[in-house]
Design a protein around this motif. Structure first.
Motif, short mmCIF file in Angstrom:
data_model
loop_
_atom_site.label_atom_id
_atom_site.label_comp_id
_atom_site.label_asym_id
_atom_site.label_seq_id
_atom_site.Cartn_x
_atom_site.Cartn_y
_atom_site.Cartn_z
N VAL A 170 0.85 -1.20 0.00
CA VAL A 170 0.00 0.00 0.00
C VAL A 170 0.88 1.25 0.00
O VAL A 170 0.66 2.18 -0.77
CB VAL A 170 -0.97 0.00 1.21
CG1 VAL A 170 -1.71 1.34 1.31
CG2 VAL A 170 -1.98 -1.13 1.09
N GLN A 215 1.06 3.98 -3.03
CA GLN A 215 0.73 5.38 -2.77
C GLN A 215 1.91 6.30 -3.12
O GLN A 215 1.72 7.37 -3.71
CB GLN A 215 0.33 5.56 -1.29
CG GLN A 215 -1.03 4.96 -0.98
CD GLN A 215 -1.39 5.05 0.49
OE1 GLN A 215 -0.52 5.19 1.36
NE2 GLN A 215 -2.68 4.94 0.79
N ALA A 219 1.91 9.25 -5.90
CA ALA A 219 2.22 10.62 -5.45
C ALA A 219 3.21 11.26 -6.41
O ALA A 219 3.12 12.46 -6.72
CB ALA A 219 2.79 10.59 -4.03
N CYS A 221 -1.79 4.45 -14.36
CA CYS A 221 -1.69 4.31 -12.89
C CYS A 221 -2.18 2.93 -12.46
O CYS A 221 -1.54 2.25 -11.66
CB CYS A 221 -2.53 5.37 -12.19
SG CYS A 221 -1.90 7.05 -12.38
N VAL A 243 -0.04 -0.06 -10.53
CA VAL A 243 -0.46 -0.58 -9.22
C VAL A 243 -0.74 -2.08 -9.30
O VAL A 243 -0.32 -2.85 -8.44
CB VAL A 243 -1.71 0.19 -8.70
CG1 VAL A 243 -2.29 -0.48 -7.46
CG2 VAL A 243 -1.34 1.64 -8.39
N ALA A 278 -4.69 2.74 -2.74
CA ALA A 278 -3.61 3.52 -3.36
C ALA A 278 -4.13 4.85 -3.90
O ALA A 278 -3.42 5.85 -3.90
CB ALA A 278 -2.97 2.72 -4.49
N THR A 279 -5.38 4.87 -4.36
CA THR A 279 -5.93 6.08 -4.99
C THR A 279 -6.79 6.91 -4.05
O THR A 279 -7.48 7.83 -4.47
CB THR A 279 -6.78 5.70 -6.22
OG1 THR A 279 -7.80 4.76 -5.81
CG2 THR A 279 -5.93 5.07 -7.31
N LYS A 280 -6.72 6.58 -2.77
CA LYS A 280 -7.52 7.28 -1.75
C LYS A 280 -7.35 8.80 -1.83
O LYS A 280 -8.29 9.55 -1.64
CB LYS A 280 -7.08 6.78 -0.37
CG LYS A 280 -8.12 6.90 0.71
CD LYS A 280 -7.59 6.19 1.94
CE LYS A 280 -8.55 6.33 3.11
NZ LYS A 280 -8.01 5.66 4.30
N HIS A 281 -6.13 9.25 -2.10
CA HIS A 281 -5.84 10.70 -2.14
C HIS A 281 -5.49 11.18 -3.55
O HIS A 281 -4.85 12.21 -3.72
CB HIS A 281 -4.71 11.04 -1.16
CG HIS A 281 -4.99 10.59 0.24
ND1 HIS A 281 -6.09 11.00 0.96
CD2 HIS A 281 -4.32 9.73 1.05
CE1 HIS A 281 -6.08 10.43 2.15
NE2 HIS A 281 -5.02 9.66 2.23
N CYS A 282 -5.91 10.41 -4.55
CA CYS A 282 -5.66 10.80 -5.94
C CYS A 282 -6.82 11.64 -6.49
O CYS A 282 -7.97 11.41 -6.13
CB CYS A 282 -5.51 9.57 -6.84
SG CYS A 282 -3.96 8.69 -6.61
N TYR A 290 -2.20 14.84 -5.89
CA TYR A 290 -2.21 13.76 -4.91
C TYR A 290 -2.04 14.37 -3.52
O TYR A 290 -1.18 15.20 -3.29
CB TYR A 290 -1.07 12.77 -5.17
CG TYR A 290 -1.09 11.58 -4.23
CD1 TYR A 290 -1.72 10.41 -4.59
CD2 TYR A 290 -0.50 11.66 -2.97
CE1 TYR A 290 -1.78 9.32 -3.73
CE2 TYR A 290 -0.56 10.59 -2.09
CZ TYR A 290 -1.19 9.43 -2.47
OH TYR A 290 -1.26 8.38 -1.60
N ARG A 337 -4.09 14.61 0.75
CA ARG A 337 -5.34 14.68 1.51
C ARG A 337 -6.16 15.88 1.06
O ARG A 337 -5.64 16.97 0.89
CB ARG A 337 -5.06 14.78 3.01
CG ARG A 337 -4.46 13.52 3.58
CD ARG A 337 -4.19 13.64 5.06
NE ARG A 337 -3.40 12.51 5.50
CZ ARG A 337 -3.90 11.30 5.76
NH1 ARG A 337 -5.20 11.08 5.62
NH2 ARG A 337 -3.13 10.33 6.17
#
Length: 212
Positions: free
Chosen positions: A142, A146, A150, A162, A166, A185-189, A204, A206
């Motif tokens: 993870v 990430q 980034a 991407c 991944v 991995a794409t939580k903050h993309c 990328y 928060r």
């Protein structure tokens, strides 16, 4: 018989103390206990408890066959999956796993200690899955995914590119974990669609998902 009933049957052949030590260690129908707790109950050292545990495991490995059947059944169930197998879902797809959702501690102990194969129970976002990955391996994957994404924001990688990068982090035996790895991995993309409809990674971090 089902896995748990076969385990219980194997334990019946042990002497009382050996059986009790293993039952406590695996949390079979009781609270799982540490070497320290069991040592205190029997007034012996934790090292002595460990020796008893290892001797019992050795006997079970040579005298029983259910641990081999467990690995074979998991291999069969996971083979064609596109998403990880939840521990809670095992008994729904195969009655041989009846009760493992309730006795998760026992199932995890048997899988990682007695089978001594590469199988583990992984906690991912509060759900438990079974797979050929350890919790530490998953965490590092993870972080790696990430970190990779980034760095891709500056280069405006396409979403497809991407996803390919991944996905390649997970080898074929654990390919069913790809959708979960992508999700984390794409939580903050933040992907934005261009004129041709192709989505590109533009930022990328928060709060990135709030950027318009």
């Amino acid at each position: 018989g089902a896995l748990l009933s076969q385990i219980k049957k194997s334990l019946e052949g042990l002497d009382e103390r050996d059986r009790d030590v293993l039952v406590r260690r695996m949390g079979l129908g009781c609270e799982k206990q540490t070497l320290q707790q069991i040592g205190k109950a029997y007034d012996i050292t934790r090292e002595r408890v460990r020796q008893i545990e290892l001797a019992v495991i050795k006997r079970l490995r040579t005298g029983a066959f259910w641990h081999e059947l467990l690995v074979a059944n998991l291999e069969r169930l996971v083979a064609e999956r596109e998403f990880p197998m939840p521990v809670q879902g095992l008994e729904a797809v195969d009655p041989w796993f009846e009760g493992v959702g309730r006795d998760k501690a026992t199932f995890e102990y048997v899988l990682t200690t007695i089978c001594s194969d590469q199988w583990s129970v992984l906690d991912i976002d509060g759900a438990e899955y079974v797979g050929k990955l350890t919790q530490d391996e998953w965490r590092s994957l993870v972080v790696k995914a990430q970190g990779m994404l980034a760095g891709g924001a500056e280069q405006r990688w396409t979403e497809e590119h991407c996803r390919t990068l991944v996905d390649t982090l997970l080898k074929e035996p654990v390919r069913e974990f790809r959708p979960l790895l992508w999700k984390l991995a794409t939580k903050h993309c933040h992907f934005v669609a261009g004129r041709d409809g192709t989505r590109a990674l533009t930022s990328y971090g928060r709060g990135a998902e709030k950027i318009v």
